[in-house]
Structures are given as C-alpha cells and as structure tokens.
Design a protein around this motif. Sequence first.
Motif, PDB file in Angstrom:
ATOM      1  N   VAL A  52       0.845  -1.199   0.000  1.00  0.00           N
ATOM      2  CA  VAL A  52       0.000   0.000   0.000  1.00  0.00           C
ATOM      3  C   VAL A  52       0.878   1.246   0.000  1.00  0.00           C
ATOM      4  N   THR A  53       1.913   1.244   0.804  1.00  0.00           N
ATOM      5  CA  THR A  53       2.834   2.379   0.843  1.00  0.00           C
ATOM      6  C   THR A  53       3.492   2.577  -0.516  1.00  0.00           C
ATOM      7  N   ASP A  54       3.947   1.480  -1.133  1.00  0.00           N
ATOM      8  CA  ASP A  54       4.560   1.563  -2.463  1.00  0.00           C
ATOM      9  C   ASP A  54       3.577   2.122  -3.487  1.00  0.00           C
ATOM     10  N   LEU A  55       2.324   1.689  -3.420  1.00  0.00           N
ATOM     11  CA  LEU A  55       1.306   2.198  -4.346  1.00  0.00           C
ATOM     12  C   LEU A  55       1.048   3.685  -4.126  1.00  0.00           C
ATOM     13  N   MET A  56       1.033   4.101  -2.880  1.00  0.00           N
ATOM     14  CA  MET A  56       0.822   5.519  -2.579  1.00  0.00           C
ATOM     15  C   MET A  56       1.969   6.357  -3.134  1.00  0.00           C
ATOM     16  N   VAL A  57       3.192   5.870  -2.993  1.00  0.00           N
ATOM     17  CA  VAL A  57       4.354   6.587  -3.526  1.00  0.00           C
ATOM     18  C   VAL A  57       4.264   6.647  -5.041  1.00  0.00           C
ATOM     19  N   THR A  58       3.909   5.520  -5.655  1.00  0.00           N
ATOM     20  CA  THR A  58       3.778   5.476  -7.112  1.00  0.00           C
ATOM     21  C   THR A  58       2.695   6.438  -7.599  1.00  0.00           C
ATOM     22  N   ALA A  59       1.618   6.546  -6.851  1.00  0.00           N
ATOM     23  CA  ALA A  59       0.509   7.429  -7.238  1.00  0.00           C
ATOM     24  C   ALA A  59       0.787   8.888  -6.896  1.00  0.00           C
ATOM     25  N   GLY A  60       1.895   9.151  -6.201  1.00  0.00           N
ATOM     26  CA  GLY A  60       2.241  10.523  -5.845  1.00  0.00           C
ATOM     27  C   GLY A  60       1.519  11.023  -4.611  1.00  0.00           C
ATOM     28  N   ILE A  61       0.969  10.097  -3.847  1.00  0.00           N
ATOM     29  CA  ILE A  61       0.282  10.478  -2.611  1.00  0.00           C
ATOM     30  C   ILE A  61       1.291  10.398  -1.471  1.00  0.00           C
ATOM     31  N   GLU A  62       1.456  11.523  -0.781  1.00  0.00           N
ATOM     32  CA  GLU A  62       2.399  11.518   0.326  1.00  0.00           C
ATOM     33  C   GLU A  62       1.766  10.892   1.556  1.00  0.00           C
ATOM     34  N   ASN A  63       2.608  10.327   2.383  1.00  0.00           N
ATOM     35  CA  ASN A  63       2.147   9.775   3.641  1.00  0.00           C
ATOM     36  C   ASN A  63       2.076  10.918   4.641  1.00  0.00           C
TER      37      ASN A  63
END
Length: 69
Positions: A52-63
């Motif tokens: 999920v974290t990898d997908l968020m990074v790929t999508a440009g969504i910051e944590n």
Amino acid sequence: MTDSDARSPQQLSRFAEDLLLKLQDKFQALTDQLTSKLDEMGNGIDELQKNVTDLMVTAGIENNEEALQ
C-alpha cells in the motif's frame, strides 16, 4: 461392579497422568499451530502495508501521518 472391575488407586493415578500428558501434548500442538498461523498473518499484514505504501508513492500520494497528528 465386581472386584475384577475395580481399579487400584495406583492404576487410576497412572491413567489420569497418561490422560493429562496426552492432553498437554495435544494442547501444545494446537498452540504451535496457532502461533505459526498468527506469524503468517502478521507477515502478510506487513507485506500488505508495504505494498500500500509503495502504491501511494507510485501514485504521488504523500504519507501525511505526521501532519494528521
């Protein structure tokens, strides 16, 4: 009940001890299986969280966990 059906206290004690040892062995086996399954689930959750974290990074969504606190 006849005299031949009666068991001595030593026989009953040995029977109870054997029964408790068998129950302990079965309980330990179940405990080991449960622990193994919980470890597998924990590893799966860790892997899911990483994905999920990898997908968020790929999508440009910051944590933004720090911003929410």
